[in-house]
Structure formats: structure tokens, C-alpha cells
Design a protein around this motif. Structure first.
Motif, PDB file in Angstrom:
ATOM      1  N   THR A  17      91.238 -68.116  14.306  1.00 38.04           N
ATOM      2  CA  THR A  17      90.974 -67.360  15.292  1.00 38.04           C
ATOM      3  C   THR A  17      89.369 -66.279  14.916  1.00 38.04           C
ATOM      4  N   TRP A  18      88.604 -66.917  14.318  1.00 41.00           N
ATOM      5  CA  TRP A  18      87.492 -66.108  13.537  1.00 41.00           C
ATOM      6  C   TRP A  18      86.339 -66.639  14.583  1.00 41.00           C
ATOM      7  N   THR A  89      78.275 -65.020  11.591  1.00 48.49           N
ATOM      8  CA  THR A  89      79.005 -65.790  12.755  1.00 48.49           C
ATOM      9  C   THR A  89      80.296 -66.099  11.922  1.00 48.49           C
ATOM     10  N   SER A  90      81.512 -66.270  13.103  1.00 45.45           N
ATOM     11  CA  SER A  90      82.778 -66.131  12.352  1.00 45.45           C
ATOM     12  C   SER A  90      82.898 -66.998  11.090  1.00 45.45           C
ATOM     13  N   ALA A  91      81.889 -68.193  10.491  1.00 43.89           N
ATOM     14  CA  ALA A  91      82.470 -68.585   9.199  1.00 43.89           C
ATOM     15  C   ALA A  91      82.380 -68.450   8.216  1.00 43.89           C
ATOM     16  N   PRO A 252      89.162 -70.297   5.073  1.00 41.89           N
ATOM     17  CA  PRO A 252      87.980 -70.793   5.619  1.00 41.89           C
ATOM     18  C   PRO A 252      87.764 -71.946   5.787  1.00 41.89           C
ATOM     19  N   LEU A 253      88.253 -72.820   5.163  1.00 42.34           N
ATOM     20  CA  LEU A 253      87.766 -74.617   5.515  1.00 42.34           C
ATOM     21  C   LEU A 253      87.584 -74.586   6.721  1.00 42.34           C
ATOM     22  N   VAL A 254      88.747 -74.037   7.839  1.00 38.59           N
ATOM     23  CA  VAL A 254      89.033 -74.503   8.822  1.00 38.59           C
ATOM     24  C   VAL A 254      88.140 -72.997   9.969  1.00 38.59           C
ATOM     25  N   ALA A 255      87.288 -72.418   9.388  1.00 40.06           N
ATOM     26  CA  ALA A 255      86.596 -71.741  10.278  1.00 40.06           C
ATOM     27  C   ALA A 255      85.693 -71.776   9.853  1.00 40.06           C
ATOM     28  N   VAL A 256      85.390 -72.194   8.488  1.00 39.20           N
ATOM     29  CA  VAL A 256      83.747 -73.108   8.599  1.00 39.20           C
ATOM     30  C   VAL A 256      83.413 -74.119   9.790  1.00 39.20           C
ATOM     31  N   ILE A 257      84.306 -75.128   9.718  1.00 37.32           N
ATOM     32  CA  ILE A 257      83.763 -76.228  10.271  1.00 37.32           C
ATOM     33  C   ILE A 257      84.194 -76.152  12.144  1.00 37.32           C
ATOM     34  N   PHE A 262      81.161 -75.147  17.071  1.00 41.84           N
ATOM     35  CA  PHE A 262      80.927 -74.542  17.962  1.00 41.84           C
ATOM     36  C   PHE A 262      79.891 -73.697  18.178  1.00 41.84           C
ATOM     37  N   GLU A 263      79.541 -73.059  17.304  1.00 39.86           N
ATOM     38  CA  GLU A 263      78.417 -71.812  16.649  1.00 39.86           C
ATOM     39  C   GLU A 263      77.018 -72.854  16.095  1.00 39.86           C
ATOM     40  N   GLY A 264      76.885 -73.868  15.826  1.00 44.65           N
ATOM     41  CA  GLY A 264      76.336 -74.026  15.493  1.00 44.65           C
ATOM     42  C   GLY A 264      75.527 -73.902  14.136  1.00 44.65           C
ATOM     43  N   PHE A 265      76.456 -73.515  13.439  1.00 45.94           N
ATOM     44  CA  PHE A 265      76.514 -72.849  12.134  1.00 45.94           C
ATOM     45  C   PHE A 265      76.155 -73.948  11.104  1.00 45.94           C
TER      46      PHE A 265
END
Length: 309
Positions: A17-18, A89-91, A252-257, A262-265
Motif C-alpha cells: 500500500t505504501w 519515498t514509500s520505502a 517494510p521488506l515488501v515496501a522496500v523491494i 518501481f521508484e528507483g529507490f
């Protein structure tokens, strides 16, 4: 098995969702987007409880707590977290939100008198050091006008409000209020409150937005709100806020991946260190000392048995 399924569903949905929130920013005012989200969620919840013919009559006192639930879990917390993602960022936002684990433990102590285990202090310290590491470049140039620091403060404020909402949910469960009924009332009050806020801020109820906005809105309302909250509150009811908070370690593992894909984190040295420390700190907080001792004792026995005589 039921708890495991609830964990997996909650982690995967809330972890994603992030990223979905990113598609909600920019075209339509945040408060309007949240009004749309919780209005749709409230409609779905009330259709569900009506079909199931669940009892919905509660005392005025209970309705007071439903309003608190709406404010803390379905309203103010999201408003502040959406603001935070204008700067993060979402991460990074999801990692900052993982501090909910520590806030839940402290608030459980304050509101319900549950003692805090000694290991939690060390785990909390490690988690805080991890957050400092994540935002170290911005902290070196301390300035409240710095976007990342503003985002961090907003994320932590929204997280604290969400923790208060978790305590309201625990109280409702102790009063034998069903998860679905409590959520239905909470989301209804949230939609009403957000509509009032929209009128106060004079925001426009615009429907002019790209398709990605509406797809993400449906995802956030149906999965991120109705399904995920039902799963999480069921965990709160079944196993308590501390054990249910394991989802906060994992999502957070899912969000960071997803943010990386997709965001170029971009991962930097402080990112690796900070993220690792946050995960380790949360794991220490949630793992009883007896389990840690048992793990190392078992490992020692396995190592000895593998040594040839």
C-alpha cells in the motif's frame, strides 16, 4: 495456520500500500482522496455486516470509542502519513512507520498496565539508532525546512496516532465488540469526519485524475483498508498487540523491494545499516528471551553433534 494466513495477507497488502499511496498524491487533495477511500471502504463494510446480519447496536460509550478509532486508525493518522509521503519515498515512510511496534508496547503498558520486558529497551535503542542511520545525511544538515526531516517527523507523528488507534481496537475487543462491526462503524465515522474536514479546508471534490489514481484508490480501499484491517485487528484480538506487531517487522521488506523496483529507490551504506538495525531491533523486541536462549542452545547442540568423534 489461521494466524499464519492472516500474517501473510496483512504483510503483503500493507507492504504494497505504501507504493499505491504514491499514485494518490498530486492530482487530488489528500483529504479528498482519503474521503473517497474510506467512503468506499465504509460502504463495503456495511454491505458485509448487513449480509451477515451482524449485531450493530452499541452503547453511546462504545460509539465514542468508534469515533476515536475513526480518528486514530482511519483518519488523522492517514492524513499525516499521506503528507509524509510528499517528502519521503514509500520505502523510507514504511521503515519509519515500523516504529509503531515500540509505540504499541509502550502504550500497552500505559493503557493496560502490561509490564515492559528488559529486552525491549535494547531492541528499542537499536531501532532508534537504525532510524538515525537511515536519515543521517539529513541529520548532518539539521534544518526543519529539510524535506526528509519534515517527512520523518510527520511519519512518526502519524505512527503515534495509529498506535493510539490500536489501543482503542484492543479495548473494543475486550468489550466483545466484533472486528467487522467495530471497523464498519469506525470507517463510517471516518468518512463523515473527512467530509467535514474537506468542507473546512475548502478542498475541491474533484474527479479529474488519471486511471492509475482510481486503480490505486480501489486497491487501497478494498485490500488496504477493508481486508488488511480486518486481518490485523483479528490478530490483535486473537494473539494480542505485541505478537500481532510481527507484521510491522515484515511489511517494510515488501515496501522496500517494491520501492526499489518501481521508484528507483537507491541503496546507500547508511540505508543498509539503518534498515538492518531497524529489523534487528524489532526482532529483539518481539522475541522472548527464552526463545533466544533456546535457539542458541539448539544451535550449539547441532554444532557439537556435527563434529566427528
Amino acid at each position: 495456520m489461521k494466524s499464519i494466513a492472516l500474517y501473510i495477507i496483512t504483510v503483503l497488502i500493507w507492504g504494497s500500500t505504501w507504493l499505491a499511496i504514491e499514485f494518490q498524491l498530486g492530482d487530488i487533495a489528500v483529504e479528498v482522496s482519503l474521503f473517497y477511500r474510506f467512503s468506499l471502504a465504509a460502504i463495503l463494510m456495511w454491505v458485509w455486516v448487513s449480509v451477515k446480519k451482524l449485531p450493530m447496536n452499541y452503547s453511546r460509550r462504545d460509539h465514542g470509542f468508534f469515533i476515536l478509532l475513526a480518528l486514530c486508525n482511519f483518519g488523522l493518522n492517514y492524513l499525516v502519513l499521506y503528507w509524509a509521503q510528499n517528502y519521503l519515498t514509500s520505502a523510507m515512510a514504511s521503515i519509519a512507520f515500523s516504529m509503531l511496534l515500540l509505540m504499541n508496547i509502550v502504550n500497552t503498558r500505559l493503557f493496560f498496565g502490561k509490564p515492559i520486558a528488559k529486552r525491549i529497551y535494547s531492541g528499542a535503542l537499536i531501532g532508534v539508532v537504525g532510524i538515525v542511520s537511515l536519515f543521517w545525511p539529513q541529520l548532518q544538515q539539521f534544518d526543519l525546512s529539510n524535506g526528509a526531516l519534515v517527512g520523518l517527523l510527520l511519519a512518526l507523528a502519524g505512527t503515534f496516532v495509529a498506535s493510539l488507534g490500536n489501543m482503542v481496537s484492543v479495548r473494543n475487543s475486550q468489550q466483545q465488540i466484533g472486528v467487522m462491526q467495530g471497523n464498519a462503524w469506525g470507517m463510517l465515522y471516518s468518512a463523515i469526519g473527512l467530509l467535514c474536514y474537506v468542507f473546512i479546508t475548502d478542498a475541491s471534490l474533484s474527479f479529474s485524475a488519471p486511471a492509475s489514481y482510481w486503480y490505486s484508490l480501489v486497491y487501497l480501499a478494498v485490500l488496504g483498508t477493508v481486508i488488511a484491517f480486518a486481518c490485523y485487528f483479528a490478530l490483535l484480538k486473537n494473539i494480542g498487540p505485541e505478537r500481532a506487531s510481527y507484521v510491522i517487522v515484515l511489511f517494510p521488506l515488501v515496501a522496500v523491494i517494491l520501492s526499489t523496483l518501481f521508484e528507483g529507490f537507491i541503496w546507500q551504506a547508511n540505508t543498509f545499516i539503518g534498515f538492518s538495525l531497524v529489523l534487528v531491533g524489532n526482532a529483539i523486541v518481539l522475541t522472548p528471551t527464552q526463545r533466544i536462549k533456546a535457539f542458541f542452545a539448539t544451535r550449539s547442540l547441532l554444532q557439537k553433534s556435527s563434529i566427528p568423534s
